[in-house]
Write a protein that holds these residues in place. Structure first.
Motif, PDB file in Angstrom:
ATOM      1  N   PRO A  39       0.815  -1.224   0.000  1.00  0.00           N
ATOM      2  CA  PRO A  39       0.000   0.000   0.000  1.00  0.00           C
ATOM      3  C   PRO A  39       0.846   1.271   0.000  1.00  0.00           C
ATOM      4  CG  PRO A  39      -0.969  -1.609   1.479  1.00  0.00           C
ATOM      5  CD  PRO A  39       0.327  -2.201   1.002  1.00  0.00           C
ATOM      6  N   LYS A  40       1.904   1.310   0.821  1.00  0.00           N
ATOM      7  CA  LYS A  40       2.762   2.499   0.844  1.00  0.00           C
ATOM      8  C   LYS A  40       3.488   2.676  -0.481  1.00  0.00           C
ATOM      9  CE  LYS A  40       6.493   2.751   3.658  1.00  0.00           C
ATOM     10  NZ  LYS A  40       7.287   3.097   4.868  1.00  0.00           N
ATOM     11  N   GLY A  41       4.004   1.590  -1.033  1.00  0.00           N
ATOM     12  CA  GLY A  41       4.710   1.673  -2.308  1.00  0.00           C
ATOM     13  C   GLY A  41       3.824   2.189  -3.425  1.00  0.00           C
ATOM     14  N   LYS A  42       2.593   1.700  -3.468  1.00  0.00           N
ATOM     15  CA  LYS A  42       1.648   2.136  -4.509  1.00  0.00           C
ATOM     16  C   LYS A  42       1.235   3.585  -4.300  1.00  0.00           C
ATOM     17  CE  LYS A  42      -0.217  -2.429  -5.626  1.00  0.00           C
ATOM     18  NZ  LYS A  42      -1.415  -3.285  -5.729  1.00  0.00           N
ATOM     19  N   SER A 212       0.386  -7.428   4.255  1.00  0.00           N
ATOM     20  CA  SER A 212       1.005  -6.960   3.009  1.00  0.00           C
ATOM     21  C   SER A 212       2.522  -6.908   3.124  1.00  0.00           C
ATOM     22  CB  SER A 212       0.455  -5.584   2.603  1.00  0.00           C
ATOM     23  OG  SER A 212       0.780  -4.608   3.570  1.00  0.00           O
ATOM     24  N   ASN A 213       3.039  -6.486   4.290  1.00  0.00           N
ATOM     25  CA  ASN A 213       4.495  -6.471   4.489  1.00  0.00           C
ATOM     26  C   ASN A 213       5.050  -7.882   4.600  1.00  0.00           C
ATOM     27  OD1 ASN A 213       4.409  -3.706   4.486  1.00  0.00           O
ATOM     28  ND2 ASN A 213       5.135  -3.425   6.565  1.00  0.00           N
ATOM     29  N   LEU A 214       4.341  -8.730   5.331  1.00  0.00           N
ATOM     30  CA  LEU A 214       4.762 -10.123   5.505  1.00  0.00           C
ATOM     31  C   LEU A 214       4.897 -10.813   4.146  1.00  0.00           C
ATOM     32  CD1 LEU A 214       4.755 -12.488   7.975  1.00  0.00           C
ATOM     33  CD2 LEU A 214       2.727 -13.142   6.687  1.00  0.00           C
ATOM     34  N   TYR A 215       3.884 -10.609   3.306  1.00  0.00           N
ATOM     35  CA  TYR A 215       3.840 -11.317   2.018  1.00  0.00           C
ATOM     36  C   TYR A 215       4.830 -10.746   1.002  1.00  0.00           C
ATOM     37  CZ  TYR A 215       2.085 -13.254  -2.347  1.00  0.00           C
ATOM     38  OH  TYR A 215       1.991 -13.893  -3.567  1.00  0.00           O
ATOM     39  N   THR A 216       4.874  -9.429   0.866  1.00  0.00           N
ATOM     40  CA  THR A 216       5.739  -8.837  -0.163  1.00  0.00           C
ATOM     41  C   THR A 216       7.218  -9.000   0.155  1.00  0.00           C
ATOM     42  OG1 THR A 216       5.515  -6.654   0.880  1.00  0.00           O
ATOM     43  CG2 THR A 216       4.031  -7.150  -0.957  1.00  0.00           C
ATOM     44  N   GLN A 217       7.554  -9.181   1.428  1.00  0.00           N
ATOM     45  CA  GLN A 217       8.949  -9.439   1.809  1.00  0.00           C
ATOM     46  C   GLN A 217       9.249 -10.944   1.882  1.00  0.00           C
ATOM     47  OE1 GLN A 217      11.470  -7.103   2.343  1.00  0.00           O
ATOM     48  NE2 GLN A 217      10.012  -5.622   1.539  1.00  0.00           N
TER      49      GLN A 217
END
Length: 334
Positions: A39-42, A212-217
């Motif tokens: 979300p932050k990146g987007k 979202s952080n858990l998954y994208t990392q």
């Protein structure tokens, strides 16, 4: 004649160079530590798009994702020194900077739902918190949501007692330290960019993150169990170097403010869906068991963690914690 020709050429070159210099865009380096598909990146990419369009190219926003420019331990100092103009650090970062009031966001179970969170970030409490950054050379532009956190480890975490002895990665926050200790866990402060390897090698046993952080990392690839505790909140403050911001032409500052308002609405609109999608992707990966607490189990987690709010009153401010709880009460939460 030759001398006149040379002088004319030099004058023309000077004028062209001066015009080019005058038209050179104002560069905003926007650094953050998460993946561009969070979300932050987007939202950072959306701000870039809106800012460049609104200013008709007078501003160029360079987004540096995934700690490519600075790690989360370094980025605030880089902003204060003017090496980077814009950041969106997690709210936990401001406690170590000396603005301890921001640690109210780290308190476990302080926000029973998103409507309480938005009442705080979009109301007077949020405005007052942002003002406290100005003596540090920082101007706050907006709060970006990411979501509630889940716990992960290589063992099932159904009850608070299951956390006993677990080495859990946290951000540098006295509140998060107290939170983990209240659960009998051993908190370990690590930079976000170092967490995956630390989990992979067993330096830490688990962590807390929005899905979202858990998954994208790819943390789910090295964690066997995730429990949907929703025990704490993770959000961001979009901030700029105050001297840089105050030095911008007023019209550009206004255009950037409007771009930020739109990007903030976008960030907060997509956060929940992005986290829901990430949690579903973690389940589908087959690498991690995702567990939803029963109402009775959740009551035990709340019972174990709510005393942290009282413990942190002298650090964060009793009145501030009380005012956040009053916002919850206004909206019908006990």
């Amino acid at each position: 004649m030759k001398l006149k020709s040379v002088l004319f050429s030099l004058l023309t070159a000077s004028l062209v160079s001066g015009a080019a210099f005058a038209q050179a865009p104002i560069v905003i380096k926007f650094s953050h530590v998460v993946s561009s598909d969070t979300p932050k990146g987007k939202a950072a990419e959306r701000f870039k798009e809106l800012a460049e369009k609104a200013t008709k190219g007078r501003v160029k926003v360079e987004v540096y994702a995934n700690s490519t420019l600075y790690k989360d331990k370094e980025e605030l100092e880089a902003l204060q020194l003017g090496a980077v103009q814009m950041l969106a650090p997690s709210l936990a970062k401001f406690g170590p900077l000396g603005v301890k009031e921001f640690e109210v966001f780290d308190l476990p179970y302080i926000f029973p739902a998103k409507d309480v969170l938005y009442a705080v970030t979009e109301g007077q409490i949020g405005k007052d918190l942002m003002k406290k950054l100005e003596p540090k050379g920082i101007t706050g532009l907006g709060f970006w949501d990411n979501g509630f956190k889940v716990m992960s480890a290589n063992k099932p975490l159904h009850m608070p007692a299951d956390m006993k002895g677990q080495k859990m990665r946290i951000q540098s926050s006295k509140v998060l330290d107290a939170q983990m200790r209240a659960l009998g866990a051993n908190p370990q402060v690590l930079a976000f960019s170092e967490v995956y390897q630390a989990l992979q090698t067993g330096v830490v046993d688990g962590t807390e993150n929005p899905p979202s952080n858990l998954y994208t990392q790819k943390m789910h690839e090295v964690q066997k169990h995730v429990t949907i505790t929703n025990h704490g909140y993770l959000g961001y403050a979009v901030i700029v170097n105050k001297k840089f911001w105050d030095g911008l032409p007023a019209d550009i500052r206004g255009q950037l403010d409007e771009a930020m308002k739109s990007a903030t609405k976008y960030a907060n609109a997509i956060a929940q869906q992005e986290n829901d999608n990430a949690l579903e992707a973690v389940k589908k990966s087959g690498k991690t068991t995702v567990y939803a607490l029963t109402p009775q189990e959740k009551a035990e987690w709340r019972k174990a963690l709510l005393p942290v709010q009282k413990e942190m009153e002298s650090r964060i401010g009793k009145d501030l914690i009380s005012n956040v709880n009053k916002e919850a009460a206004k909206l019908g939460y006990k």
